[in-house]
Design a protein around this motif. Structure first.
Motif, short mmCIF file in Angstrom:
data_model
loop_
_atom_site.label_atom_id
_atom_site.label_comp_id
_atom_site.label_asym_id
_atom_site.label_seq_id
_atom_site.Cartn_x
_atom_site.Cartn_y
_atom_site.Cartn_z
N LEU A 1 0.81 -1.22 0.00
CA LEU A 1 0.00 0.00 0.00
C LEU A 1 0.85 1.27 0.00
O LEU A 1 0.32 2.37 -0.18
CB LEU A 1 -0.95 0.00 1.20
CG LEU A 1 -2.00 -1.11 1.21
CD1 LEU A 1 -2.78 -1.08 2.52
CD2 LEU A 1 -2.92 -1.04 0.02
N GLN A 2 2.15 1.14 0.20
CA GLN A 2 3.05 2.29 0.23
C GLN A 2 3.21 2.85 -1.19
O GLN A 2 3.25 2.09 -2.16
CB GLN A 2 4.42 1.89 0.80
CG GLN A 2 4.36 1.37 2.23
CD GLN A 2 3.69 2.34 3.18
OE1 GLN A 2 3.96 3.53 3.19
NE2 GLN A 2 2.78 1.82 4.00
N PRO A 3 3.34 4.17 -1.32
CA PRO A 3 3.47 4.79 -2.65
C PRO A 3 4.61 4.22 -3.49
O PRO A 3 4.49 4.13 -4.71
CB PRO A 3 3.70 6.27 -2.32
CG PRO A 3 3.08 6.46 -0.98
CD PRO A 3 3.28 5.17 -0.24
N ASP A 4 5.71 3.80 -2.86
CA ASP A 4 6.84 3.24 -3.61
C ASP A 4 6.49 1.92 -4.30
O ASP A 4 7.18 1.51 -5.24
CB ASP A 4 8.04 3.00 -2.69
CG ASP A 4 8.63 4.29 -2.14
OD1 ASP A 4 8.30 5.37 -2.68
OD2 ASP A 4 9.42 4.23 -1.19
N ASN A 5 5.46 1.25 -3.84
CA ASN A 5 5.07 -0.06 -4.39
C ASN A 5 3.84 0.00 -5.28
O ASN A 5 3.22 -1.02 -5.57
CB ASN A 5 4.84 -1.05 -3.24
CG ASN A 5 6.10 -1.35 -2.50
OD1 ASN A 5 7.15 -1.51 -3.11
ND2 ASN A 5 6.03 -1.40 -1.19
N LYS A 6 3.51 1.20 -5.73
CA LYS A 6 2.30 1.41 -6.52
C LYS A 6 2.28 0.55 -7.79
O LYS A 6 1.26 -0.07 -8.10
CB LYS A 6 2.19 2.89 -6.86
CG LYS A 6 0.97 3.29 -7.61
CD LYS A 6 0.98 4.80 -7.79
CE LYS A 6 -0.07 5.26 -8.73
NZ LYS A 6 -0.07 6.71 -8.88
N GLU A 7 3.40 0.46 -8.51
CA GLU A 7 3.44 -0.32 -9.75
C GLU A 7 3.29 -1.81 -9.47
O GLU A 7 2.59 -2.51 -10.20
CB GLU A 7 4.74 -0.04 -10.51
CG GLU A 7 4.74 1.32 -11.18
CD GLU A 7 6.01 1.56 -11.97
OE1 GLU A 7 6.56 0.59 -12.55
OE2 GLU A 7 6.45 2.72 -12.02
N LYS A 8 3.95 -2.30 -8.42
CA LYS A 8 3.84 -3.71 -8.05
C LYS A 8 2.39 -4.04 -7.67
O LYS A 8 1.84 -5.04 -8.12
CB LYS A 8 4.75 -4.03 -6.87
CG LYS A 8 4.65 -5.48 -6.40
CD LYS A 8 5.33 -5.70 -5.07
CE LYS A 8 6.81 -5.83 -5.19
NZ LYS A 8 7.47 -6.22 -3.94
N LEU A 9 1.78 -3.16 -6.88
CA LEU A 9 0.39 -3.37 -6.46
C LEU A 9 -0.54 -3.33 -7.67
O LEU A 9 -1.43 -4.18 -7.80
CB LEU A 9 -0.02 -2.31 -5.43
CG LEU A 9 -1.43 -2.41 -4.88
CD1 LEU A 9 -1.68 -3.77 -4.23
CD2 LEU A 9 -1.68 -1.28 -3.88
N ALA A 10 -0.33 -2.39 -8.59
CA ALA A 10 -1.16 -2.32 -9.79
C ALA A 10 -1.03 -3.60 -10.61
O ALA A 10 -2.03 -4.12 -11.11
CB ALA A 10 -0.76 -1.11 -10.63
N SER A 11 0.18 -4.15 -10.72
CA SER A 11 0.39 -5.39 -11.45
C SER A 11 -0.36 -6.55 -10.80
O SER A 11 -0.99 -7.36 -11.48
CB SER A 11 1.88 -5.71 -11.54
OG SER A 11 2.08 -6.94 -12.19
N ILE A 12 -0.31 -6.61 -9.47
CA ILE A 12 -1.02 -7.67 -8.74
C ILE A 12 -2.53 -7.54 -8.95
O ILE A 12 -3.22 -8.53 -9.21
CB ILE A 12 -0.67 -7.63 -7.23
CG1 ILE A 12 0.80 -8.03 -7.05
CG2 ILE A 12 -1.59 -8.53 -6.43
CD1 ILE A 12 1.36 -7.72 -5.67
#
Length: 178
Positions: free
Chosen positions: A94-105
């Motif tokens: 949920l952290q902003p730095d992980n936005k792309e990883k979260l979007a991919s998931i």
């Protein structure tokens, strides 16, 4: 005179009945038609149903709300809050730095088009919005998506269908399963 009196009375009664009947028809015509509430889009449907707090937080954190609110149609395999609680890395996602990883998931849980549960077949592969494929398994009458069981199929939304699953399905390598 009596012979004339009865037909006149019968005529007046008929006119009275016709007037009352006509007024009832007018009243029926004036009643507004019942409105059937249209289903909401996928994001609003998830937000308005208990058990998807984590998923809706993830959708917002990944800026995926706009995409899932579009016309679609989409099929989403929606993990419950219990499913997200099994992911130790979820708070980090949920952290902003992980936005792309979260979007991919999240995109790995979404398919272009409307697939009803009755259309899912054992061994079927389904391309997801993240470019990878999901695999359907049917075991003892249960439908599994990459091992996640569909616990509630065919939850309708205005822009597609939601299938509730009991696990978060992850693309590629292990990203934090317990």
């Amino acid at each position: 005179m009596r012979k004339l009196f009865l037909p006149v009375i019968a005529f007046l009664v008929c006119i009275s009945i016709m007037q009352v009947w006509g007024q009832n028809l007018a009243t029926i015509k004036k009643k507004p038609a019942m409105r059937v509430q249209a289903p909401e889009d996928i994001v609003k449907t998830l937000t308005n149903n208990a058990g998807f707090v984590s998923l809706t937080k993830a959708i917002k954190a990944a800026d995926f709300t706009g995409a899932l609110s579009q016309a679609g149609p989409f099929t989403i395999f929606a993990p419950t809050d219990d499913a997200f609680s099994q992911i130790t890395a979820f708070p980090e996602w949920l952290q902003p730095d992980n936005k792309e990883k979260l979007a991919s998931i999240l995109k790995y849980h979404v398919v272009q088009g409307k697939l009803m549960a009755s259309e899912l077949r054992d061994g079927q592969t389904i391309p997801t919005l993240n470019g990878e494929e999901l695999t359907v398994s049917v075991l003892n009458g249960k439908i599994l998506i990459n091992g996640a069981e569909i616990t509630q199929p065919n939850m309708m939304a205005a822009n597609g269908v939601i299938h509730v699953v009991n696990r978060v399905v992850l693309p590629g390598a292990n990203l934090g399963n317990k």
